[in-house]
Design a protein around this motif. Sequence first.
Motif, PDB file in Angstrom:
ATOM      1  N   GLN A 111     -13.202  -5.761  -1.745  1.00  0.00           N
ATOM      2  CA  GLN A 111     -12.733  -4.564  -1.033  1.00  0.00           C
ATOM      3  C   GLN A 111     -11.373  -4.828  -0.394  1.00  0.00           C
ATOM      4  OE1 GLN A 111     -15.920  -2.787   1.272  1.00  0.00           O
ATOM      5  NE2 GLN A 111     -14.408  -2.113   2.761  1.00  0.00           N
ATOM      6  N   GLY A 112     -10.470  -3.891  -0.577  1.00  0.00           N
ATOM      7  CA  GLY A 112      -9.148  -4.032   0.034  1.00  0.00           C
ATOM      8  C   GLY A 112      -8.134  -4.742  -0.839  1.00  0.00           C
ATOM      9  N   ALA A 113      -8.607  -5.279  -1.966  1.00  0.00           N
ATOM     10  CA  ALA A 113      -7.688  -6.007  -2.853  1.00  0.00           C
ATOM     11  C   ALA A 113      -6.662  -5.069  -3.486  1.00  0.00           C
ATOM     12  CB  ALA A 113      -8.473  -6.736  -3.940  1.00  0.00           C
ATOM     13  N   GLY A 114      -7.022  -3.799  -3.567  1.00  0.00           N
ATOM     14  CA  GLY A 114      -6.125  -2.824  -4.190  1.00  0.00           C
ATOM     15  C   GLY A 114      -6.697  -2.316  -5.514  1.00  0.00           C
ATOM     16  N   LYS A 115      -7.991  -2.418  -5.661  1.00  0.00           N
ATOM     17  CA  LYS A 115      -8.639  -2.082  -6.941  1.00  0.00           C
ATOM     18  C   LYS A 115      -8.507  -0.607  -7.301  1.00  0.00           C
ATOM     19  CE  LYS A 115     -12.805  -3.208  -6.749  1.00  0.00           C
ATOM     20  NZ  LYS A 115     -13.087  -1.976  -5.984  1.00  0.00           N
ATOM     21  N   THR A 116      -8.817   0.253  -6.341  1.00  0.00           N
ATOM     22  CA  THR A 116      -8.783   1.689  -6.640  1.00  0.00           C
ATOM     23  C   THR A 116      -7.349   2.141  -6.955  1.00  0.00           C
ATOM     24  OG1 THR A 116     -10.709   2.029  -5.251  1.00  0.00           O
ATOM     25  CG2 THR A 116      -9.419   3.973  -5.758  1.00  0.00           C
ATOM     26  N   THR A 117      -6.417   1.665  -6.176  1.00  0.00           N
ATOM     27  CA  THR A 117      -5.007   1.993  -6.423  1.00  0.00           C
ATOM     28  C   THR A 117      -4.582   1.479  -7.799  1.00  0.00           C
ATOM     29  OG1 THR A 117      -4.646   1.612  -4.062  1.00  0.00           O
ATOM     30  CG2 THR A 117      -2.686   1.793  -5.442  1.00  0.00           C
ATOM     31  N   THR A 118      -4.947   0.238  -8.091  1.00  0.00           N
ATOM     32  CA  THR A 118      -4.534  -0.376  -9.359  1.00  0.00           C
ATOM     33  C   THR A 118      -5.189   0.327 -10.546  1.00  0.00           C
ATOM     34  OG1 THR A 118      -4.296  -2.474  -8.187  1.00  0.00           O
ATOM     35  CG2 THR A 118      -4.370  -2.585 -10.595  1.00  0.00           C
ATOM     36  N   LYS A 147     -13.135   9.719  -3.149  1.00  0.00           N
ATOM     37  CA  LYS A 147     -12.084  10.683  -2.825  1.00  0.00           C
ATOM     38  C   LYS A 147     -10.699  10.122  -3.196  1.00  0.00           C
ATOM     39  CE  LYS A 147     -11.046  14.569  -0.789  1.00  0.00           C
ATOM     40  NZ  LYS A 147     -10.918  15.331  -1.966  1.00  0.00           N
ATOM     41  N   GLN A 148     -10.512   8.866  -2.849  1.00  0.00           N
ATOM     42  CA  GLN A 148      -9.216   8.220  -3.123  1.00  0.00           C
ATOM     43  C   GLN A 148      -8.936   8.174  -4.633  1.00  0.00           C
ATOM     44  OE1 GLN A 148      -9.125   4.120  -1.926  1.00  0.00           O
ATOM     45  NE2 GLN A 148      -6.997   3.848  -2.534  1.00  0.00           N
ATOM     46  N   LEU A 149      -9.975   7.898  -5.399  1.00  0.00           N
ATOM     47  CA  LEU A 149      -9.800   7.855  -6.850  1.00  0.00           C
ATOM     48  C   LEU A 149      -9.453   9.242  -7.378  1.00  0.00           C
ATOM     49  CD1 LEU A 149     -10.003   5.720  -9.143  1.00  0.00           C
ATOM     50  CD2 LEU A 149     -12.288   6.615  -9.621  1.00  0.00           C
ATOM     51  N   THR A 249      -2.170  -8.014  -6.860  1.00  0.00           N
ATOM     52  CA  THR A 249      -1.524  -6.932  -6.104  1.00  0.00           C
ATOM     53  C   THR A 249      -0.730  -7.491  -4.927  1.00  0.00           C
ATOM     54  OG1 THR A 249      -3.400  -6.715  -4.623  1.00  0.00           O
ATOM     55  CG2 THR A 249      -3.435  -5.349  -6.606  1.00  0.00           C
ATOM     56  N   LYS A 250       0.071  -6.640  -4.346  1.00  0.00           N
ATOM     57  CA  LYS A 250       0.797  -6.917  -3.103  1.00  0.00           C
ATOM     58  C   LYS A 250       1.732  -8.114  -3.211  1.00  0.00           C
ATOM     59  CE  LYS A 250      -3.334  -5.139  -0.881  1.00  0.00           C
ATOM     60  NZ  LYS A 250      -4.305  -5.226   0.179  1.00  0.00           N
ATOM     61  N   LEU A 251       2.209  -8.372  -4.403  1.00  0.00           N
ATOM     62  CA  LEU A 251       3.179  -9.458  -4.569  1.00  0.00           C
ATOM     63  C   LEU A 251       4.473  -9.106  -3.831  1.00  0.00           C
ATOM     64  CD1 LEU A 251       2.919 -12.162  -6.054  1.00  0.00           C
ATOM     65  CD2 LEU A 251       4.265 -11.203  -7.905  1.00  0.00           C
ATOM     66  N   ASP A 252       4.670  -7.820  -3.611  1.00  0.00           N
ATOM     67  CA  ASP A 252       5.857  -7.373  -2.853  1.00  0.00           C
ATOM     68  C   ASP A 252       5.836  -7.868  -1.407  1.00  0.00           C
ATOM     69  OD1 ASP A 252       3.602  -5.469  -3.027  1.00  0.00           O
ATOM     70  OD2 ASP A 252       4.688  -4.341  -1.504  1.00  0.00           O
ATOM     71  N   GLY A 253       4.636  -8.124  -0.882  1.00  0.00           N
ATOM     72  CA  GLY A 253       4.549  -8.522   0.519  1.00  0.00           C
ATOM     73  C   GLY A 253       4.267 -10.002   0.705  1.00  0.00           C
ATOM     74  N   VAL A 274       1.388  -7.282 -12.154  1.00  0.00           N
ATOM     75  CA  VAL A 274       1.480  -7.542 -10.713  1.00  0.00           C
ATOM     76  C   VAL A 274       1.798  -6.235  -9.992  1.00  0.00           C
ATOM     77  CG1 VAL A 274       2.058  -9.998 -10.767  1.00  0.00           C
ATOM     78  CG2 VAL A 274       3.892  -8.335 -11.028  1.00  0.00           C
ATOM     79  N   GLY A 275       1.130  -6.035  -8.863  1.00  0.00           N
ATOM     80  CA  GLY A 275       1.385  -4.861  -8.027  1.00  0.00           C
ATOM     81  C   GLY A 275       2.558  -5.160  -7.122  1.00  0.00           C
ATOM     82  N   MET A 276       3.533  -4.244  -7.112  1.00  0.00           N
ATOM     83  CA  MET A 276       4.761  -4.476  -6.344  1.00  0.00           C
ATOM     84  C   MET A 276       4.988  -3.418  -5.279  1.00  0.00           C
ATOM     85  SD  MET A 276       5.873  -7.290  -7.555  1.00  0.00           S
ATOM     86  CE  MET A 276       7.545  -7.425  -6.977  1.00  0.00           C
ATOM     87  N   GLY A 277       3.941  -2.674  -4.938  1.00  0.00           N
ATOM     88  CA  GLY A 277       4.095  -1.659  -3.902  1.00  0.00           C
ATOM     89  C   GLY A 277       2.928  -0.691  -3.923  1.00  0.00           C
ATOM     90  N   GLU A 278       2.936   0.221  -2.956  1.00  0.00           N
ATOM     91  CA  GLU A 278       1.809   1.141  -2.831  1.00  0.00           C
ATOM     92  C   GLU A 278       1.903   2.344  -3.759  1.00  0.00           C
ATOM     93  OE1 GLU A 278      -0.231   1.467   1.111  1.00  0.00           O
ATOM     94  OE2 GLU A 278       1.793   1.079   1.842  1.00  0.00           O
ATOM     95  N   LYS A 279       3.104   2.638  -4.231  1.00  0.00           N
ATOM     96  CA  LYS A 279       3.260   3.817  -5.100  1.00  0.00           C
ATOM     97  C   LYS A 279       2.577   3.567  -6.451  1.00  0.00           C
ATOM     98  CE  LYS A 279       7.736   4.734  -5.253  1.00  0.00           C
ATOM     99  NZ  LYS A 279       8.458   3.705  -4.534  1.00  0.00           N
TER     100      LYS A 279
HETATM  101  P1  GDP Z   1      -9.709  -1.406  -2.896  1.00  0.00           P
HETATM  102  O1  GDP Z   1     -10.574  -1.464  -1.671  1.00  0.00           O
HETATM  103  O2  GDP Z   1      -9.685  -2.726  -3.597  1.00  0.00           O
HETATM  104  O3  GDP Z   1     -10.024  -0.287  -3.810  1.00  0.00           O
HETATM  105  O4  GDP Z   1      -8.214  -1.247  -2.364  1.00  0.00           O
HETATM  106  P2  GDP Z   1      -7.250   0.033  -2.315  1.00  0.00           P
HETATM  107  O5  GDP Z   1      -6.841   0.439  -3.668  1.00  0.00           O
HETATM  108  O6  GDP Z   1      -7.845   1.044  -1.417  1.00  0.00           O
HETATM  109  O7  GDP Z   1      -5.975  -0.632  -1.629  1.00  0.00           O
HETATM  110  C1  GDP Z   1      -5.994  -1.187  -0.330  1.00  0.00           C
HETATM  111  C2  GDP Z   1      -4.591  -1.043   0.279  1.00  0.00           C
HETATM  112  O8  GDP Z   1      -3.675  -1.858  -0.411  1.00  0.00           O
HETATM  113  C3  GDP Z   1      -4.053   0.362   0.199  1.00  0.00           C
HETATM  114  O9  GDP Z   1      -3.383   0.660   1.403  1.00  0.00           O
HETATM  115  C4  GDP Z   1      -3.049   0.307  -0.961  1.00  0.00           C
HETATM  116  O10 GDP Z   1      -2.023   1.246  -0.844  1.00  0.00           O
HETATM  117  C5  GDP Z   1      -2.533  -1.103  -0.817  1.00  0.00           C
HETATM  118  N1  GDP Z   1      -2.005  -1.672  -2.075  1.00  0.00           N
HETATM  119  C6  GDP Z   1      -2.592  -1.734  -3.293  1.00  0.00           C
HETATM  120  N2  GDP Z   1      -1.800  -2.357  -4.180  1.00  0.00           N
HETATM  121  C7  GDP Z   1      -0.646  -2.703  -3.530  1.00  0.00           C
HETATM  122  C8  GDP Z   1       0.570  -3.378  -3.908  1.00  0.00           C
HETATM  123  O11 GDP Z   1       0.771  -3.834  -5.038  1.00  0.00           O
HETATM  124  N3  GDP Z   1       1.500  -3.532  -2.918  1.00  0.00           N
HETATM  125  C9  GDP Z   1       1.322  -3.076  -1.652  1.00  0.00           C
HETATM  126  N4  GDP Z   1       2.268  -3.286  -0.757  1.00  0.00           N
HETATM  127  N5  GDP Z   1       0.176  -2.447  -1.264  1.00  0.00           N
HETATM  128  C10 GDP Z   1      -0.788  -2.251  -2.187  1.00  0.00           C
END
Ligand code: GDP
Length: 297
Positions: A111-118, A147-149, A249-253, A274-279
């Motif tokens: 959780q929080g890794a960025g799975k849904t966004t990715t 909802k997020q998906l 993910t989050k290699l940008d940070g 690699v994820g480079m941002g939230e967009k």
């Molecule tokens: P999940 O719990 O694994 O499904 O994670 P989410 O997709 O909800 O992402 C958790 C947070 O990480 C959200 O605020 C996203 O916008 C952020 N996030 C996801 N991927 C990246 C990324 O590559 N870079 C940055 N900076 N933020 C990211």
Amino acid sequence: MAFESLSDKLQNVFKNLRGKGRLSEADVKTALKEVKMALLEADVNFKVVKQFINAVQERAIGQDVQNSLTPGQMVIKIVNEELVKLMGSETTEIELKPASEITVILMAGLQGAGKTTTTAKIAGKLKAKGRNPLLVACDIYRPAAIKQLQINGEKQGVPVFSMGENQKPADIARAAMAYAAKNGQNVVILDTAGRLHIDEDMMNELIEIKESVEVHQTILVVDAMTGQDAVNVASMFHDKIGIDGVIITKLDGDTRGGSALSIRAVTGKPVLYVGMGEKLSDLEQFYPDRMASRILG
Ligand code: GDP
């Protein structure tokens, strides 16, 4: 930005090497000791660092370097080549079945890794390739995740299949297959539930999904900011459910970049993106050679 401090440190080591007309074995060893420190400080897995330094040293103490007109450059070239090798040499794509069949991709991660966004980012990439993806909400524990998906799917112009929170993920996956077959979707991407830590229930749920539908690619999403934890998580997931590739993910940070350098060597599985941002457009294919260039400056 990833690798910033590693890059600075390596450039310092190389500045000293470049200036020398001849390199003794001791010069090489001193330089490699500094490279080793820089990699460890960048949070690269210590076993990986050890193997890497041994591989470079074996080549750098050889005749080619001694006889070279620019021995410093030769050592730098070897470090570059070994870095590329460490990250898997080739760019690996997500493997898809022919468009006439349905490819199932299972997305896993904490959780929080960025799975849904990715998951939504990947759907966009596949759509751009002419595929017709379906996103599937298998995270039944967090209504917010569904909802997020849906929101992200809408942004990407990709449909989202959901059955709410009262069905088992394995049943949702099976129903999604029938839906995809009926509606002409040829990639089914399953967004599964994560937990804060690895636990048995999460793994069992993923195994159940894999028993219920024929998963073609299992992709693990890990957070670069967690450094070596990301590498350990990848190892554990691979042991339990078998993964085909990793998205970091989050290699940008992440200023260190240790996970990007270690995951391939530790798990044997490639980094795909690699994820480079939230967009939703902030997802880059992983090029080991470009990464190495970024590190070496
Ligand atoms: P999940 O719990 O694994 O499904 O994670 P989410 O997709 O909800 O992402 C958790 C947070 O990480 C959200 O605020 C996203 O916008 C952020 N996030 C996801 N991927 C990246 C990324 O590559 N870079 C940055 N900076 N933020 C990211």
